[in-house]
Enzyme design. Structure first.
Site, PDB file in Angstrom:
ATOM      1  N   HIS A   7     -42.599   4.137 -40.122  1.00 13.06           N
ATOM      2  CA  HIS A   7     -43.438   4.311 -38.933  1.00 13.06           C
ATOM      3  C   HIS A   7     -42.702   3.938 -37.657  1.00 13.06           C
ATOM      4  O   HIS A   7     -41.689   3.252 -37.687  1.00 13.06           O
ATOM      5  CB  HIS A   7     -44.752   3.521 -39.032  1.00 13.06           C
ATOM      6  N   HIS A  79     -41.271  -1.040 -32.094  1.00  7.68           N
ATOM      7  CA  HIS A  79     -40.273  -1.105 -33.172  1.00  7.68           C
ATOM      8  C   HIS A  79     -40.292   0.159 -34.023  1.00  7.68           C
ATOM      9  O   HIS A  79     -41.228   0.947 -33.955  1.00  7.68           O
ATOM     10  CB  HIS A  79     -40.450  -2.355 -34.050  1.00  7.68           C
ATOM     11  N   GLU A 130     -37.943  -3.060 -38.144  1.00  6.51           N
ATOM     12  CA  GLU A 130     -38.663  -3.639 -39.276  1.00  6.51           C
ATOM     13  C   GLU A 130     -38.117  -2.957 -40.525  1.00  6.51           C
ATOM     14  O   GLU A 130     -37.955  -1.736 -40.546  1.00  6.51           O
ATOM     15  CB  GLU A 130     -40.170  -3.338 -39.117  1.00  6.51           C
TER      16      GLU A 130
HETATM   17 CO    CO Z   1     -44.529  -2.118 -38.191  1.00  5.56          CO
END
Ligand code: CO
Length: 137
Positions: A7, A79, A130
């Site tokens: 994502h 992020h 991440e």
């Molecule tokens: Co995230």
């Protein structure tokens, strides 16, 4: 080390308004809000055919997203999340190469119930990363 893009996360000042824009204006499928007190955020996920967009709103006093929104009051990209098969191995490889892992450096359980770590933006082209462990299915 890297698998798929899982994502892209956007920090937003108003989660309800951002969810409405994605759902109503863009016609996207948007999940119900999920509070993640351990991460200091409330999130929704926008489902796309090839990935997701995560919308993040600060939750609580020490939210890591609050300072970002102070600098970017309209919201913005916060992020990128990449999938890895083995987070312990990825973490060990990264630490050996001198990359900085944020927080305690230990994996935490993320929004999908899977272990995640965050890597310092200064080590990766100015972007917070991440890594999420995706067990092979
Ligand atoms: Co995230």
């Amino acid at each position: 080390m890297l698998g798929r893009l899982n994502h892209v996360a956007l920090a937003v000042p108003d989660l309800a308004a951002a969810s409405r824009s994605y759902r109503e204006t863009l016609g996207a499928r948007v999940s119900d809000p999920q509070a993640l007190p351990e991460h200091g955020v409330t999130v929704v996920f926008v489902d796309l055919p090839n990935a997701r967009v995560e919308l993040l709103e600060p939750l609580g006093e020490n939210s890591p997203v609050a300072a970002f929104l102070a600098r970017n009051p309209d919201g913005g990209m916060h992020h990128l999340c990449y999938e890895v098969d083995d987070i312990a191995r990825a973490r060990a490889d990264l630490m050996r190469q001198g990359a900085r892992i944020l927080g305690t450096g230990e994996p935490k359980i993320g929004a999908h119930g899977k272990p995640v770590i965050f890597l310092h933006p200064k080590d990766f082209a100015g972007t917070l990363i991440e890594l999420e462990e995706m067990s092979p299915t």
